[in-house]
Design an enzyme around this catalytic site. Structure first.
Site, short mmCIF file in Angstrom:
data_model
loop_
_atom_site.label_atom_id
_atom_site.label_comp_id
_atom_site.label_asym_id
_atom_site.label_seq_id
_atom_site.Cartn_x
_atom_site.Cartn_y
_atom_site.Cartn_z
N ASP A 5 50.30 37.01 38.75
CA ASP A 5 49.26 36.02 39.02
C ASP A 5 49.80 34.64 38.63
O ASP A 5 50.23 34.45 37.48
CB ASP A 5 48.02 36.35 38.19
CG ASP A 5 46.73 36.06 38.92
OD1 ASP A 5 46.66 35.01 39.57
OD2 ASP A 5 45.80 36.88 38.82
N ASP A 56 46.42 31.68 42.47
CA ASP A 56 45.03 31.44 42.11
C ASP A 56 44.54 30.15 42.77
O ASP A 56 45.22 29.12 42.73
CB ASP A 56 44.94 31.32 40.58
CG ASP A 56 43.53 31.20 40.08
OD1 ASP A 56 42.73 32.12 40.32
OD2 ASP A 56 43.22 30.17 39.44
N GLU A 80 44.59 33.19 46.89
CA GLU A 80 43.14 33.26 46.73
C GLU A 80 42.56 31.95 47.24
O GLU A 80 42.75 30.89 46.65
CB GLU A 80 42.75 33.45 45.27
CG GLU A 80 41.24 33.52 45.08
CD GLU A 80 40.78 33.22 43.66
OE1 GLU A 80 39.72 33.74 43.28
OE2 GLU A 80 41.47 32.48 42.94
N HIS A 94 38.62 41.33 39.70
CA HIS A 94 38.26 40.97 38.33
C HIS A 94 37.13 39.95 38.25
O HIS A 94 36.63 39.68 37.15
CB HIS A 94 39.48 40.41 37.61
CG HIS A 94 40.02 39.17 38.25
ND1 HIS A 94 40.67 39.17 39.46
CD2 HIS A 94 39.99 37.88 37.86
CE1 HIS A 94 41.02 37.95 39.78
NE2 HIS A 94 40.60 37.13 38.83
N ASP A 95 36.72 39.37 39.37
CA ASP A 95 35.64 38.38 39.38
C ASP A 95 34.37 38.90 40.04
O ASP A 95 33.36 38.19 40.08
CB ASP A 95 36.07 37.12 40.14
CG ASP A 95 37.03 36.26 39.35
OD1 ASP A 95 36.99 36.32 38.10
OD2 ASP A 95 37.82 35.53 39.95
#
Length: 453
Positions: A102, A208, A273, A331-332
Site C-alpha cells: 500500500d 491510496d 484507489e 478495510h474501509d
C-alpha cells in the site's frame, strides 16, 4: 498457429488483502505483525490466490491507523523489522505468491520529518514540499482560508500554521498534510522510495486516493452540488462538486512516469484507489498494467436487478479493452456477509457473493476472512478505536471501520488462535465456530482465476 499469450497474474489470479494489525499476532501484544503473516502463508497459499496486498506497514502515529505515514521507506516496529519484511518476501515468493504494498503518496503524517521542517519556516529545506498558501484575507482578527475546499472528515481543508502565517492543505485529517506534487523534489523523493521497495522484490503497489495528488494550481473554489447532501459527518463534503481538488490533468504524466519505473521488470502491476464514486471516471484511468478499484458493487444492494444494472454499467464504462477489478469488501467497508446478508442465511449469501467475485470479468480482490464468511463486529461508541470515527462521531453507521477490521479467528480456544492476550479489537462473537480450522476450504486443483488455470 501461435498460441495467444497468457494473461498476466493479476488478470488470472485473486489478490488477497491482509490488514496486518488483524491477521496474526506472533509476539503476544494483541496486534498482528509481519512474522504472524509468515506463520500463516500456508493458509493463503492453500486458497489458490495469486498475491497478497498488505495495508500500510510503515511507521505512523496511528491517527489514521497507518495511513498517516511518518516514513515511507521503513517498517513500523509494531509490525516488526525490515528483516521480517525480507523474510516475508522470500516466504511469499517461495510459495508463488506476489506481494503488493500500500502506497500513501498523497499526504504524510504531520510528524514526518519533512513536514516538521516545512512548518518551521518559509525558508526551511522542505518549505515547498507541502501545499502552503497565504490567507484570502482576515475577518474578526482571524485568517480566512484560501478557498472553500473541505476536508473529507468535515470542516475546512485548510489548517493555519502561525509560524509561517500560512495555511496548509489537508484533504483528510489535519495531521495528514497534503504533499506538493508540483515540487520536483517531492516527486523525485517519492519515486526513489518506490525504486527502493521494488529493489526488495515487491511485485506491485496499491495507490491510496491517487487522484488527489494534484490540485487546481489556481485554487479555484469548488461549485456547490445540485443534489441533496448525504447525512452525518460527510454532509458538508457532499455539498460540493469536487472539481478542483482532484482529477487534475498532471496526474496522467505522473502515472506514466511511475509505470515506467514499475515496468522495468515484467510481472509488476499497480492498482489505484479512486477517490471518486463515478465509474466513468474510474475507467478513464485504467491502463494495461494499472488497474482501478471500482467500488460500484460495494454500494449496490443485494438484489438481482440492482446487481445486474451495476454489472452492466461497469461493463459499459470499461468496455472490452480495459480490465476492471471486482471488489465486494475491504478495510474501509462493511464485510459482505454483514452488508449483504441482513435477514438472510449469512453463509449462503457469503457463498453467493464469492461466486460473483470469482466469475465476473476483472481482477478479484478478496479481503481476509471473507473465505470463512467473517462478519462485522459491533463496537460501542465508548470502545471505538478508529481515530477519525472517535473524533467525528456521529458517523454514518457503515463507516465505523473498526467493525470490518476484527482479528482473524484461526482456531477454537483462547483468543481464537490470533494471540495469547486480549486482542486490539474484539473478535467476532462466533469465533469459536467460525474460524479457519473449523471452516478450512477444501483445496481444488483449479479454481476460477487461480494462477495456472
Amino acid at each position: 498457429m501461435p498460441r495467444a499469450p497468457l494473461p498476466d497474474w493479476w488478470q488470472r489470479g485473486v489478490v488477497y488483502q491482509i490488514y496486518p494489525r488483524s491477521f496474526n499476532d506472533s509476539n503476544g501484544d494483541g496486534v498482528g505483525d509481519l512474522p504472524g503473516i509468515i506463520d500463516h502463508l500456508d493458509h493463503v497459499e492453500a486458497l489458490g490466490v495469486a498475491a497478497i496486498w498488505l495495508s500500510p506497514i510503515y511507521p505512523s502515529p496511528g491517527l489514521d491507523l497507518g495511513y498517516d505515514v511518518a516514513d515511507h521507506a521503513a517498517i513500523d516496529p509494531l509490525f516488526g523489522t525490515m528483516d521480517d519484511f525480507d523474510r516475508l518476501m522470500e516466504s511469499a515468493h517461495a510459495r508463488g505468491l506476489n506481494v503488493i504494498l500500500d502506497l500513501v503518496l498523497n499526504h504524510t503524517s504531520s510528524q514526518h520529518r519533512w513536514f516538521i521542517d516545512s512548518a518551521s519556516s518559509r525558508e526551511a529545506e522542505y518549505a515547498n514540499w507541502y501545499l502552503w498558501r497565504d490567507p484570502a484575507g482576515w475577518r474578526g482578527g482571524g485568517p480566512i482560508p484560501p478557498n472553500n475546499w473541505l476536508s473529507f472528515f468535515g470542516g475546512s481543508a485548510w489548517a493555519w500554521e502561525p509560524r509561517r502565517s500560512q495555511f496548509y492543505l489537508h484533504t483528510f485529517l489535519s495531521e495528514q498534510p497534503d504533499l506538493n506534487w508540483r515540487e520536483p523534489a517531492v516527486r523525485a523523493a517519492q519515486l526513489a522510495m518506490v525504486r527502493g521497495w521494488l529493489a526488495r522484490g515487491v511485485d506491485g503497489f496499491r495507490l491510496d486516493v491517487f487522484n488527489t495528488f494534484y490540485m487546481d494550481p489556481g485554487l479555484a473554489s469548488n461549485p456547490r452540488a445540485p443534489r441533496r447532501p448525504t447525512r452525518g459527518a460527510f454532509r458538508a463534503w457532499s455539498r460540493q462538486v469536487h472539481l478542483h481538488d482532484r482529477n487534475q490533468p498532471e496526474l496522467a504524466d505522473f502515472l506514466a512516469e511511475l509505470r515506467a519505473i514499475v515496468d522495468l521488470e515484467p510481472g509488476r502491476m499497480t492498482v489505484g484507489e479512486l477517490f471518486d464514486d463515478q465509474i466513468e471516471v474510474a475507467a478513464t484511468y485504467a491502463e494495461p498494467r494499472h488497474l482501478i478499484f471500482d467500488f460500484g458493487l460495494i454500494q449496490t444492494a443485494w438484489d438481482a436487478r440492482a446487481m445486474g444494472l451495476a454489472i452492466d454499467g461497469r461493463e459499459a464504462a470499461f468496455g472490452p479493452d480495459r480490465w476492471p477489478t471486482v471488489v465486494l469488501s475491504n478495510h474501509d467497508q462493511p464485510r459482505q456477509a454483514t452488508r449483504l446478508g441482513k435477514g438472510s442465511d449469512r453463509d449462503a449469501v457469503a457463498k453467493a457473493a464469492a461466486v460473483l467475485l470469482l466469475t465476473l470479468r476483472g481482477s478479484p480482490f478478496l479481503y481476509y476472512g471473507e473465505e470463512i464468511g467473517l462478519g462485522d463486529i459491533k463496537v460501542a461508541r465508548s470502545e471505538v478505536i478508529d481515530p477519525p470515527a472517535r473524533r467525528y462521531w456521529p458517523l454514518p453507521v457503515w463507516w465505523n471501520r473498526d467493525q470490518c477490521r476484527s482479528p482473524m479467528p484461526w482456531r477454537p480456544g483462547s483468543y481464537a488462535g490470533f494471540s495469547t492476550v486480549r486482542t486490539w479489537l474484539p473478535l467476532v462473537r462466533d469465533a469459536q465456530t467460525r474460524n479457519v480450522a473449523s471452516r478450512r476450504p477444501i483445496p481444488s486443483p483449479c479454481l476460477p482465476h487461480t494462477a495456472g488455470c
